[in-house]
Design a protein around this motif. Structure first.
Motif, mmCIF file in Angstrom:
data_model
loop_
_atom_site.group_PDB
_atom_site.id
_atom_site.type_symbol
_atom_site.label_atom_id
_atom_site.label_comp_id
_atom_site.label_asym_id
_atom_site.label_seq_id
_atom_site.Cartn_x
_atom_site.Cartn_y
_atom_site.Cartn_z
ATOM 1 N N LEU A 78 50.646 40.412 58.837
ATOM 2 C CA LEU A 78 50.494 40.347 57.707
ATOM 3 C C LEU A 78 49.567 39.277 56.990
ATOM 4 C CD1 LEU A 78 53.741 37.677 58.026
ATOM 5 C CD2 LEU A 78 53.483 40.226 57.706
ATOM 6 N N LEU A 79 48.285 39.337 57.607
ATOM 7 C CA LEU A 79 47.187 39.095 56.642
ATOM 8 C C LEU A 79 45.968 40.240 56.040
ATOM 9 C CD1 LEU A 79 46.039 36.010 58.739
ATOM 10 C CD2 LEU A 79 47.325 36.033 56.325
ATOM 11 N N SER A 80 46.659 41.710 57.140
ATOM 12 C CA SER A 80 46.210 42.677 57.021
ATOM 13 C C SER A 80 46.698 43.513 55.769
ATOM 14 C CB SER A 80 46.118 43.682 58.047
ATOM 15 O OG SER A 80 45.799 42.746 59.327
ATOM 16 N N ASN A 81 47.918 42.830 54.917
ATOM 17 C CA ASN A 81 48.718 43.854 53.936
ATOM 18 C C ASN A 81 47.612 43.979 53.051
ATOM 19 O OD1 ASN A 81 50.561 43.731 51.377
ATOM 20 N ND2 ASN A 81 51.750 44.508 53.071
ATOM 21 N N LYS A 82 48.137 44.900 53.016
ATOM 22 C CA LYS A 82 46.262 45.266 51.501
ATOM 23 C C LYS A 82 46.265 44.563 50.331
ATOM 24 C CE LYS A 82 45.387 49.371 53.643
ATOM 25 N NZ LYS A 82 46.206 49.490 54.768
ATOM 26 N N LEU A 83 48.158 44.138 50.352
ATOM 27 C CA LEU A 83 48.204 43.143 48.920
ATOM 28 C C LEU A 83 47.675 41.977 48.916
ATOM 29 C CD1 LEU A 83 50.083 43.347 46.259
ATOM 30 C CD2 LEU A 83 52.099 41.693 47.840
ATOM 31 N N ASN A 84 46.863 41.534 49.651
ATOM 32 C CA ASN A 84 46.416 40.356 50.191
ATOM 33 C C ASN A 84 45.015 40.592 48.830
ATOM 34 O OD1 ASN A 84 48.121 39.203 51.576
ATOM 35 N ND2 ASN A 84 46.635 40.048 53.193
ATOM 36 N N TYR A 85 44.376 41.540 49.095
ATOM 37 C CA TYR A 85 43.121 42.237 48.425
ATOM 38 C C TYR A 85 43.548 42.234 47.397
ATOM 39 C CZ TYR A 85 39.743 43.843 50.502
ATOM 40 O OH TYR A 85 38.578 44.672 52.037
ATOM 41 N N ALA A 86 44.999 41.901 46.032
ATOM 42 C CA ALA A 86 44.687 42.030 45.153
ATOM 43 C C ALA A 86 45.860 40.350 44.624
ATOM 44 C CB ALA A 86 46.089 42.440 44.417
ATOM 45 N N TRP A 87 45.342 39.393 45.489
ATOM 46 C CA TRP A 87 45.600 38.044 45.036
ATOM 47 C C TRP A 87 43.746 37.508 44.986
ATOM 48 C CZ3 TRP A 87 49.571 36.936 49.788
ATOM 49 C CH2 TRP A 87 50.601 37.394 49.374
ATOM 50 N N LEU A 88 42.523 38.829 46.027
ATOM 51 C CA LEU A 88 41.527 37.800 45.988
ATOM 52 C C LEU A 88 41.429 37.977 44.492
ATOM 53 C CD1 LEU A 88 39.805 39.200 48.853
ATOM 54 C CD2 LEU A 88 40.135 36.828 48.286
ATOM 55 N N TRP A 89 41.505 39.122 43.981
ATOM 56 C CA TRP A 89 40.881 39.186 43.299
ATOM 57 C C TRP A 89 42.290 38.217 41.657
ATOM 58 C CZ3 TRP A 89 36.645 41.843 40.862
ATOM 59 C CH2 TRP A 89 36.059 42.348 41.621
ATOM 60 N N ASP A 90 43.308 38.336 42.004
ATOM 61 C CA ASP A 90 43.661 37.417 41.106
ATOM 62 C C ASP A 90 42.994 35.970 40.944
ATOM 63 O OD1 ASP A 90 45.672 39.522 40.139
ATOM 64 O OD2 ASP A 90 47.691 38.859 41.715
ATOM 65 N N ASP A 91 42.956 35.040 42.393
ATOM 66 C CA ASP A 91 42.524 34.186 42.017
ATOM 67 C C ASP A 91 41.281 33.448 42.425
ATOM 68 O OD1 ASP A 91 45.365 34.183 42.781
ATOM 69 O OD2 ASP A 91 44.231 33.688 45.128
ATOM 70 N N LEU A 92 40.284 34.599 41.216
ATOM 71 C CA LEU A 92 39.247 34.656 41.602
ATOM 72 C C LEU A 92 38.126 33.367 40.356
ATOM 73 C CD1 LEU A 92 36.840 36.721 42.362
ATOM 74 C CD2 LEU A 92 36.569 37.512 39.925
ATOM 75 N N ASP A 93 38.872 33.359 39.656
ATOM 76 C CA ASP A 93 38.346 31.979 38.658
ATOM 77 C C ASP A 93 38.458 30.508 39.917
ATOM 78 O OD1 ASP A 93 38.064 33.533 36.718
ATOM 79 O OD2 ASP A 93 39.679 33.060 35.614
ATOM 80 N N LEU A 94 39.320 30.443 40.871
ATOM 81 C CA LEU A 94 39.864 29.557 41.450
ATOM 82 C C LEU A 94 39.132 29.292 42.222
ATOM 83 C CD1 LEU A 94 43.173 29.512 42.207
ATOM 84 C CD2 LEU A 94 42.197 28.582 40.381
ATOM 85 N N LEU A 95 37.963 30.806 42.296
ATOM 86 C CA LEU A 95 36.787 30.054 43.479
ATOM 87 C C LEU A 95 35.385 30.177 43.190
ATOM 88 C CD1 LEU A 95 38.196 33.750 45.223
ATOM 89 C CD2 LEU A 95 38.687 31.323 45.548
ATOM 90 N N SER A 96 34.492 29.489 44.252
ATOM 91 C CA SER A 96 33.200 29.070 44.100
ATOM 92 C C SER A 96 32.358 30.000 43.621
ATOM 93 C CB SER A 96 32.529 28.884 45.378
ATOM 94 O OG SER A 96 32.083 29.846 45.707
ATOM 95 N N GLU A 97 31.426 29.770 41.914
ATOM 96 C CA GLU A 97 30.583 31.043 41.635
ATOM 97 C C GLU A 97 30.389 32.299 43.164
ATOM 98 O OE1 GLU A 97 27.343 29.490 39.451
ATOM 99 O OE2 GLU A 97 28.424 29.047 38.299
ATOM 100 N N THR A 98 28.965 31.732 44.253
ATOM 101 C CA THR A 98 28.745 32.548 45.668
ATOM 102 C C THR A 98 29.934 33.802 45.485
ATOM 103 O OG1 THR A 98 27.080 30.591 46.233
ATOM 104 C CG2 THR A 98 28.143 32.274 47.729
ATOM 105 N N ASP A 99 31.265 32.274 46.090
ATOM 106 C CA ASP A 99 32.225 33.931 47.040
ATOM 107 C C ASP A 99 33.213 34.668 45.486
ATOM 108 O OD1 ASP A 99 32.722 32.309 49.147
ATOM 109 O OD2 ASP A 99 34.299 30.592 48.397
ATOM 110 N N GLN A 100 33.392 34.245 44.327
ATOM 111 C CA GLN A 100 32.928 34.831 43.731
ATOM 112 C C GLN A 100 32.086 36.155 43.276
ATOM 113 O OE1 GLN A 100 33.877 33.756 38.999
ATOM 114 N NE2 GLN A 100 34.615 32.354 40.147
#
Length: 451
Positions: free
Chosen positions: A292-314
């Motif tokens: 389930l972690l391979s599901n590509k919708l997880n990529y959209a979640w990465l971008w949705d959560d961008l503001d929650l991440l550190s500057e380095t991770d962004q």
């Protein structure tokens, strides 16, 4: 790990070698292509590689570190949305029962990252991680490891690597055995079943006896890591009265699953595996929840959560992960307006099935395909990144002629137990398309590392 790492030009590690060495390596590979690629999967009936690609050891180490960090971010994005595998399945919109052997109550845990292989293409000189395969059923590993070590043995026999700062990437097969043993906490001499689905669509599976014979050296290597490996079709499994899985005539202590949980063929053997898992008698590398972690919708979640991440991770996501959104009706106008810059993909798909590349389609075909994908659900819309091309050398199977051509290329590093090892290079061939997968005739090999 440096978000601003300066990646060397794609072909430079090879061209930095002395011309005489390069010429001799190509000639040796062209002469020995049949023994190098013996038993390796391919649908290509016209071409074989005359040599493997090369990468600097420093760049490969950096790539593994980037890939490891981004997979952690994917996992954390899933944890923000779900506590258990069942909750994650529902969030992803995956139908119940589609992912076989899934324990819906399993709590998401770090052990799900025991095996993964990101698919990386270089675009504009920078790695672009177009998707992640997070599971034990990672294709191409046997071929990548076997081919690169056959090349290395050939070069050593001819004295071509003497005093050369060149070596094959570390064995991914060996590192996988280490991870299996350590992840499952196996005792020395544990009997482990490696199960495959011989009814799946993969070159070589149509002749099971030949396929098993080609894979048989894996059992010898596994013994070096205290594992008694039994390679068998999943459909042949049975159960003892106390719910232990029987493979090859005797109970096994653990399972190494090398079949994809959403494409495995139903059988009584698969039912036996499910019963053993439910009874708690069969440790498995790895849980189907990892898929389930391979599901590509997880990529959209990465971008949705961008503001929650550190500057380095962004910075890592912006540089290495193509912008991705769920393909829903509100994206239709954008999809049509930006056709040349977009790709539509099934979120749970693999092997290039159902992928729509906007710039390779007519406007009518693209619109029809996008509308159908929206209606079907379960698709993503991703920014298109064109694969950089690299000069490679090939041997034509029919004539034995050696040909040089500039072709697209992608790299898939394997990380087992969060440790980098080897990599699968998928190399295009003269006149090939941009989509690099086995079904379209891509050529597969491991990689050389240079210092």
């Amino acid at each position: 790990m440096d978000p601003n790492y300066a990646w060397p030009p794609l072909g430079q590690p090879w061209t930095d070698l002395p011309e005489s060495t390069r010429t001799a390596m190509v000639a040796a590979g062209a002469e020995a292509w049949q023994q190098i690629f013996y038993g390796c999967a391919s649908y290509n009936k016209q071409w074989r590689l005359a040599r493997p690609p090369a990468l600097t050891a420093d760049a490969f180490r950096e790539l593994n570190e980037v890939c490891d960090r981004i997979v952690q971010l994917i996992f954390e994005a899933c944890q923000r949305r779900a506590r258990t595998a069942g909750e994650l399945r529902r969030k992803l919109g995956v139908p119940e029962g589609e992912t076989r052997l899934l324990d819906e109550d399993e709590v998401l845990h770090d052990g799900l990252l025991a095996a993964y292989r990101p698919d990386v293409l270089f675009s504009g000189g920078v790695p672009c991680i177009v998707e992640y395969n997070i599971d034990s059923s990672l294709g191409g590993g046997f071929d990548a490891d076997t081919v690169i070590h056959r090349y290395a043995d050939l070069y050593r026999e001819q004295g071509l690597l003497e005093a050369m700062p060149v070596r094959p990437a570390p064995s991914l097969l060996d590192q996988r055995f280490v991870a299996i043993r350590d992840t499952l906490g196996l005792a020395d001499g544990a009997r482990v079943a490696l199960l495959l689905d011989f009814l799946a669509d993969y070159p070589g599976l149509e002749t099971p006896d030949d396929f098993l014979r080609i894979l048989s050296p894996l059992a010898d290597r596994a013994r070096n890591f205290g594992i008694d490996l039994i390679i068998a079709p999943v459909e042949k499994c049975t159960l003892t009265d106390d719910k232990r899985l029987v493979v090859g005539g005797a109970p096994v202590d653990a399972l190494f699953r090398l079949f994809v949980p959403n494409r495995v063929t139903p059988s009584s053997g698969l039912d036996a595996v499910a019963d053993a898992l439910a009874a708690g008698t069969l440790p498995m590398y790895v849980s189907s929840a990892a898929w389930l972690l391979s599901n590509k919708l997880n990529y959209a979640w990465l971008w949705d959560d961008l503001d929650l991440l550190s500057e380095t991770d962004q910075a890592l996501i912006r540089r290495y992960v193509p912008h991705t959104v769920a393909l829903t009706a509100d994206q239709l106008d954008r999809a049509l307006a930006e056709q040349a810059d977009l790709v539509a993909k099934p979120a749970g798909g693999s092997a290039g099935h159902g992928v729509l590349i906007g710039r390779e389609m007519s406007a009518v075909a693209w619109e029809d395909g996008v509308r159908a994908a929206i209606d079907a659900g379960g698709n993503i819309l991703q920014r298109y990144h064109e694969a950089d091309q690299v000069a490679m050398d090939f041997v034509q199977i029919e004539t034995g002629e050696t040909v040089s051509a500039v072709v697209p290329y992608s790299l898939a590093p394997y990380l087992f137990g969060r440790t980098g090892s080897g990599a699968l290079a998928r190399v295009g061939y003269p006149g090939c398309e941009q989509v690099l997968n086995l079904a379209r005739g891509v050529l597969m090999t491991g990689i050389l590392l240079t210092d």
